[in-house]
Design an enzyme around this catalytic site. Structure first.
Site, PDB file in Angstrom:
ATOM      1  N   GLY A   1       0.833  -1.199   0.000  1.00 28.26           N
ATOM      2  CA  GLY A   1       0.000   0.000   0.000  1.00 28.26           C
ATOM      3  C   GLY A   1       0.860   1.239   0.000  1.00 28.26           C
ATOM      4  N   CYS A   2       0.357   2.277   0.583  1.00 30.07           N
ATOM      5  CA  CYS A   2       1.029   3.576   0.645  1.00 30.07           C
ATOM      6  C   CYS A   2       2.430   3.429   1.238  1.00 30.07           C
ATOM      7  CB  CYS A   2       0.184   4.510   1.510  1.00 30.07           C
ATOM      8  SG  CYS A   2       1.028   5.992   2.039  1.00 30.07           S
TER       9      CYS A   2
END
Length: 179
Positions: free
Chosen positions: A12-13
């Site tokens: 993810g981020c």
């Protein structure tokens, strides 16, 4: 002193995963970047479009005498949701996929074992992929050490990162750096 090793993961981020691994004992450096795509030297805007095939990822430099690659992967699997296909929370797209990018056959074997351990905990629903080899591209400077600076004022980061850090402290207390 043992020689440093490198691990590359995407969960993810990259601001969020970077924050977690900066707190791990034995981690010497964490760099945010892009990997697994088709465009050379992609920009953040290009990667966010989802059109380059890259994942937001982190490259971790660590001391294997302090934390093993297997332990890093266990922290990785526990501090993001490895059952979400091409997303983490509100971040949706292949650029937010869960992936491990082993740098050699030994890391590939460890990645397979880590996914098997996580699958046992998640009822066989882990979608984390093993990818590579692939070219690493560092993210722009303003993405590096984001949580330590701008992230502390970013509402998204304030909502997402503290729960990940709490999971790290709770599940891996012996792996957290001394303050």
């Amino acid at each position: 002193m043992s020689a440093s090793e490198t691990a590359i993961v995407a969960g993810g981020c990259f601001w969020c995963t970077e924050a977690v691994f900066r707190m791990c004992a034995g981690v010497e450096e964490v760099e945010s970047g892009y990997i697994g795509g088709s465009v050379p030297n992609p920009t953040y805007k290009q990667v966010c479009s989802g059109d380059t095939g890259h994942a937001e990822a982190i490259r971790i430099t660590f001391d294997p005498a302090v934390i093993s690659y297997a332990d890093l992967l266990d922290v990785f699997m526990a501090t993001h949701d490895p059952t979400q296909l091409n997303r983490q929370g509100n971040d949706i797209g292949t650029q937010y996929r869960s992936a491990i990018f082993p740098l050699d056959d030994a890391q590939r074997a460890e990645a397979e074992a880590a996914i098997a351990r996580a699958n046992a905990e998640h009822g066989g629903k882990v979608v984390t992929t093993i990818e590579g080899p692939a070219e690493w591209y560092p993210a722009e400077d303003y993405h590096q050490e984001y949580w330590q600076g701008e992230g502390q004022r970013n509402p998204y980061c304030l909502a997402v990162i503290p729960p990940k850090l709490a999971k790290l402290r709770k599940g891996f207390a012996q792996r957290v750096k001394e303050s």
